[in-house]
Scaffold this motif. Structure first.
Motif, short mmCIF file in Angstrom:
data_model
loop_
_atom_site.label_atom_id
_atom_site.label_comp_id
_atom_site.label_asym_id
_atom_site.label_seq_id
_atom_site.Cartn_x
_atom_site.Cartn_y
_atom_site.Cartn_z
N GLU A 68 0.83 -1.21 0.00
CA GLU A 68 0.00 0.00 0.00
C GLU A 68 0.87 1.26 0.00
O GLU A 68 0.53 2.25 -0.65
CB GLU A 68 -0.94 0.00 1.21
CG GLU A 68 -2.05 -1.04 1.13
CD GLU A 68 -3.01 -0.82 -0.03
OE1 GLU A 68 -3.31 0.36 -0.33
OE2 GLU A 68 -3.45 -1.81 -0.65
N LYS A 111 2.48 1.46 -3.53
CA LYS A 111 1.42 1.85 -4.46
C LYS A 111 1.05 3.32 -4.31
O LYS A 111 0.81 4.02 -5.30
CB LYS A 111 0.20 0.96 -4.24
CG LYS A 111 -0.96 1.23 -5.18
CD LYS A 111 -2.12 0.28 -4.91
CE LYS A 111 -2.82 0.58 -3.61
NZ LYS A 111 -4.02 -0.26 -3.40
N SER A 112 1.03 3.79 -3.08
CA SER A 112 0.69 5.19 -2.82
C SER A 112 1.70 6.12 -3.49
O SER A 112 1.32 7.12 -4.11
CB SER A 112 0.66 5.44 -1.31
OG SER A 112 0.40 6.79 -1.03
#
Length: 306
Positions: free
Chosen positions: A242, A245-246
């Motif tokens: 996450e 991906k951010s």
């Protein structure tokens, strides 16, 4: 290899600093440099240099070739070689900040070629034929037998069912889906990054080519921690993914089609890259690398969403 040593003035006792291909660190003109093989085809080398120039012009840290004998690349032993500056800095430390910064850099790299590709070579669906499918099935059977007592074997059994479902029901359809291609290093992993005082630097761009954008993203998800002893002996956790991906999505807007086929393509990349790595695991590898490769048996693709 003797010709290479002679051409670059290497000491006969010098050894490669990288296990999987010849990479030599030497001093030239009072500075530390790296001598390594690059693409074999001359036109591909020139496109590589154009691409890294574009990255640099876009503010992305990347090694660029430096002149040696008044040339930027050198044909020795039917291979092209290049001299890069040695980049001072530290290795990846697996912190969430390092992970975010790495994701951000990958997004920036993909954004550079969003309108026009430099490369005329790269990923090609044609190689994924009946022979590939048979190899995948054989690899799965081999791994199920070899690692029947592994802690991750139940997860791998479930994943193998998903792989077989993909091969039997939707693999050919996957080839026909229209998704964006980008120019990318096609080898984006922590081991190819240096965290310098000036910022993050990509130190091995030489495998670069044109590739489906989410293929390259999936490859980073699965293999980012391979071959580096400062990373955990496993792929990203969901929290780490996450974060990566951010950083990535700060620079890239994925299409709805990419989001729809993400899970299927993630399984495909696992088939293409992870199965091969697990089946080819050499006993001479470090215990750290062995643990990382074996941990891929426990991959659960549905946990890693876009």
């Amino acid at each position: 290899m003797n010709e290479v040593y002679t051409y670059f003035g290497l000491d006969s006792t010098i050894t490669s600093i990288y296990k999987y291909s010849p990479v030599f660190k030497i001093k030239q003109g009072g500075r530390d440099t790296i001598v390594k093989k690059t693409k074999k085809d001359r036109s591909k080398v020139e496109r590589l240099f154009t691409w890294t120039e574009q990255l640099e012009d876009s503010g992305i840290g990347v090694v660029r070739p430096i002149l040696f004998k008044d040339q930027l690349y050198h044909e020795v032993n039917d291979q092209n070689w290049v001299v890069y500056p040695f980049i001072n800095g530290r290795k990846y430390d697996a912190s969430l900040k390092d992970i975010y910064d790495a994701g951000s850099m990958l997004g920036k790299i993909h954004a550079v070629s969003s309108n026009k590709s430099v490369f005329d070579h790269g990923f090609n669906w044609e190689q994924y034929d009946e022979g590939f499918i048979n190899d995948v099935k054989s690899d799965i059977n081999h791994l199920l037998d070899q690692y029947k007592d592994n802690v991750h074997i139940q997860a791998f059994k479930q994943l193998s069912k998903e792989i077989k479902r993909l091969l039997e029901n939707s693999f050919e359809n996957l080839k026909d889906i229209t998704i964006p291609y980008v120019d990318a290093s096609w080898d984006y992993k922590a081991n190819n990054l240096i965290y310098s005082e000036e910022g993050l630097v990509l130190i091995d761009p030489d495998n670069a080519g044109s590739i489906p954008r989410i293929f390259d993203l999936a490859l980073a998800l699965i293999l980012f921690h391979t071959e580096i002893d400062t990373a955990p002996e496993r792929m990203f956790t969901v929290e780490e993914w996450e974060e990566f991906k951010s950083g990535y999505l700060c620079h890239v807007s994925l299409t709805e089609t990419e989001k729809e086929v993400w899970n299927e393509l993630l399984i495909f990349v696992y088939m293409d890259e992870a199965l091969w790595a697990m089946n080819d695991l050499d006993e001479s590898e470090s215990e750290h690398q062995k643990s990382f490769i074996k941990s891929l048996l426990g991959f659960e693709p549905t946990k890693y969403t876009l």
